[in-house]
Design a protein around this motif. Structure first.
Motif, mmCIF file in Angstrom:
data_model
loop_
_atom_site.group_PDB
_atom_site.id
_atom_site.type_symbol
_atom_site.label_atom_id
_atom_site.label_comp_id
_atom_site.label_asym_id
_atom_site.label_seq_id
_atom_site.Cartn_x
_atom_site.Cartn_y
_atom_site.Cartn_z
ATOM 1 N N ARG A 1 -30.178 -6.713 9.281
ATOM 2 C CA ARG A 1 -31.005 -7.112 10.325
ATOM 3 C C ARG A 1 -30.791 -8.222 11.406
ATOM 4 O O ARG A 1 -30.701 -9.442 10.704
ATOM 5 C CB ARG A 1 -32.649 -7.190 10.210
ATOM 6 C CG ARG A 1 -33.336 -7.146 11.374
ATOM 7 C CD ARG A 1 -34.906 -7.751 11.064
ATOM 8 N NE ARG A 1 -35.540 -6.966 10.028
ATOM 9 C CZ ARG A 1 -36.382 -5.811 10.353
ATOM 10 N NH1 ARG A 1 -36.701 -5.670 11.729
ATOM 11 N NH2 ARG A 1 -36.722 -5.300 9.634
ATOM 12 N N THR B 1 -33.002 2.859 4.382
ATOM 13 C CA THR B 1 -33.243 1.253 4.174
ATOM 14 C C THR B 1 -32.435 0.563 5.101
ATOM 15 O O THR B 1 -31.591 1.111 5.709
ATOM 16 C CB THR B 1 -32.705 0.926 2.629
ATOM 17 O OG1 THR B 1 -31.618 1.401 2.378
ATOM 18 C CG2 THR B 1 -33.716 1.883 1.692
ATOM 19 N N ILE B 2 -32.964 -0.692 5.452
ATOM 20 C CA ILE B 2 -32.119 -1.593 6.141
ATOM 21 C C ILE B 2 -31.221 -2.358 5.370
ATOM 22 O O ILE B 2 -31.477 -3.029 4.545
ATOM 23 C CB ILE B 2 -33.252 -2.488 6.913
ATOM 24 C CG1 ILE B 2 -34.187 -1.989 8.097
ATOM 25 C CG2 ILE B 2 -32.583 -3.614 7.743
ATOM 26 C CD1 ILE B 2 -35.236 -2.517 8.518
ATOM 27 N N TRP C 1 -28.833 0.490 9.513
ATOM 28 C CA TRP C 1 -29.478 1.304 8.334
ATOM 29 C C TRP C 1 -28.478 2.094 7.719
ATOM 30 O O TRP C 1 -27.512 2.677 8.009
ATOM 31 C CB TRP C 1 -30.490 2.365 9.264
ATOM 32 C CG TRP C 1 -31.582 1.572 10.131
ATOM 33 C CD1 TRP C 1 -31.351 1.315 11.355
ATOM 34 C CD2 TRP C 1 -32.972 1.753 9.606
ATOM 35 N NE1 TRP C 1 -32.676 0.902 11.828
ATOM 36 C CE2 TRP C 1 -33.479 1.179 10.569
ATOM 37 C CE3 TRP C 1 -33.568 1.748 8.436
ATOM 38 C CZ2 TRP C 1 -34.991 0.888 10.747
ATOM 39 C CZ3 TRP C 1 -34.873 1.509 8.454
ATOM 40 C CH2 TRP C 1 -35.530 0.949 9.261
#
Length: 296
Positions: free
Chosen positions: A34, A30-31, A24
């Motif tokens: 992932r 925001t990501i 993060w």
């Protein structure tokens, strides 16, 4: 199920019950990346490493935009992660992964990474001194139900030291030493964590929305008779923590120290780097790595 904040508070590494790992951006919320296909069970520990990790390139190959990390799941799978930022002005991150343990060694009950040395103290005239190799080696510690390990993940993956589990009488002096108890106690933590993590991951995956649960898992009290009846054994799991400490004998030299708590037993493991000749310029100017020995 596990989080770690980066040194300067820019990034958060989060592991989830689904086995996902997410990097993060704290400032933007925001990501950045992932990872969904690396772990198949709940993440038990996710930690940033002390310095940028250079992937397959070895010492000196890391980019200033690289972020190193290690993730561990409930099945004993341990992975090294290297997040790399894209081109200038790009907010896209890629990730390189390397399997450190494939799970066949059993549950990993504890993990910690050596934090970076505070250079602001070492740069002062009367500040602390350190061996130059400390910035060329990335150290982590792992512990199963039987042993703990000091592991280098950069510049190469290597188990530097195996630290045997303390005796049962040192973990809990109130318990009489017994062969069956010793055997059972080494298996208890693994079975307990495994069953709890499996139950959690199952409930997590079976619902579209996670609901917090305040249920407390109670561990039955230990007694000699319960061990004789094949019940649970010593209810203790190891705890690990890396840090820095002054070398004994005076002076201002600091070295990595690993603390381990296991029940009533607290121990320390010191990394001892070989002495340097003050005229040995190669030790500080090239990529020569002096590997430490370890002693309690």
């Amino acid at each position: 199920t596990s989080i770690d904040l980066s040194l300067h508070g820019d990034f958060l590494l989060a592991g989830y019950g689904s086995g996902h790992v997410i990097l993060w951006d704290i400032l933007k919320g925001t990501i950045l990346k992932r990872i969904v296909d690396l772990h198949t069970s709940s993440i038990s520990s996710a930690r940033f490493t002390s310095v940028p990790m250079g992937g397959s390139g070895g010492v000196g190959s890391s980019s200033v935009n690289d972020i190193g990390a290690v993730s561990v799941d409930a099945g004993g799978l341990v992975n090294k992660l290297v997040f790399s930022k894209g081109r200038l002005w790009s907010s896209t991150y890629s990730v390189e992964t390397e399997c450190l343990l494939d799970g066949t060694a059993g549950q990993i009950l504890a993990m910690d990474a050596l934090p970076p040395l505070d250079l602001s103290q070492t740069l002062k005239g009367d500040g602390m001194d350190y061996h130059p190799s400390v910035h060329k080696i990335v150290l982590i510690a792992l512990s199963s139900g039987r042993s703990s390990f000091a592991v280098s993940v950069e510049p190469k993956v290597s188990v530097l030291h195996r630290w045997a589990r303390p005796s049962t009488e040192r973990i809990d002096p109130t318990i009489e030493e017994d062969d069956r108890l010793t055997q059972a106690s080494s298996n208890y933590a693994s079975s307990y964590v495994s069953s709890y993590a499996a139950s959690y991951a199952s409930s997590y995956m079976s619902t579209s929305t996670y609901h917090s649960n305040s249920k407390v898992v109670e561990k039955p009290p230990l007694s000699k008779s319960s061990v004789d009846n094949n019940a649970v054994a010593v209810p203790y799991i190891p705890c690990l923590s890396w840090g820095w400490a002054l070398v004994s004998g005076g002076g201002h030299s600091v070295t990595p120290i690993l603390a381990r708590a296991w029940g009533c037993c607290l121990q320390f493991l010191r990394a001892n780097f070989p002495p340097l000749d003050e005229y040995d310029a190669d030790a500080t100017n090239d990529d020569t790595v002096h590997w430490p020995a370890f002693g309690t």
